[in-house]
Design a protein around this motif. Structure first.
Motif: not given
Length: 123
Positions: A29-41
């Motif tokens: 759920q935390e992945f579905q709810d948050g934006a993902v930065t390029h660094a995180e990707l």
């Protein structure tokens, strides 16, 4: 995951899931709810957490990944009437006992790519 609105430095979870080749509804759920930065990707790609490793290994896999694993086009998968999201075991089962539509779709894609489909050529 950052809990900010996607911007020039962050992407929506659906975009990140596509880039990772995973089925978004199967993610935490935390992945579905948050934006993902390029660094995180990049970090997810370079050092996938256990949940990502499990999804990649067992699924459920999104339509594009199902088509790739079956060796057919996304259009052929859409037209087949088969499930658009499948687990690795479901894909393996289809490959082991290929229905006519799958044999035809694999042959068509191989011909389009300039390869002949040989007998016994597997997953």
């Amino acid at each position: 995951m950052t809990h900010e609105t996607p911007s020039g430095t962050a992407m929506r979870p659906v975009t990140a899931a596509k880039k990772l080749g995973i089925h978004l509804p199967a993610t935490p759920q935390e992945f579905q709810d948050g934006a993902v930065t390029h660094a995180e990707l990049r970090e997810l790609q370079d050092n996938p957490p256990e949940w990502l490793q499990e999804l990649r290994l067992h699924g459920p896999h999104p339509r594009a990944e199902v088509a790739r694993k079956l060796g057919i086009s996304v259009t052929a998968l859409k037209n087949s009437g088969a499930a658009q999201v499948m687990t690795t075991d479901e894909i393996r089962s289809l490959l082991d006992d290929q229905p006519e539509w799958l044999r035809k779709a694999r042959t068509t894609l191989a011909e389009q790519r300039g390869h002949a489909v040989g007998e016994g050529e597997g997953s």
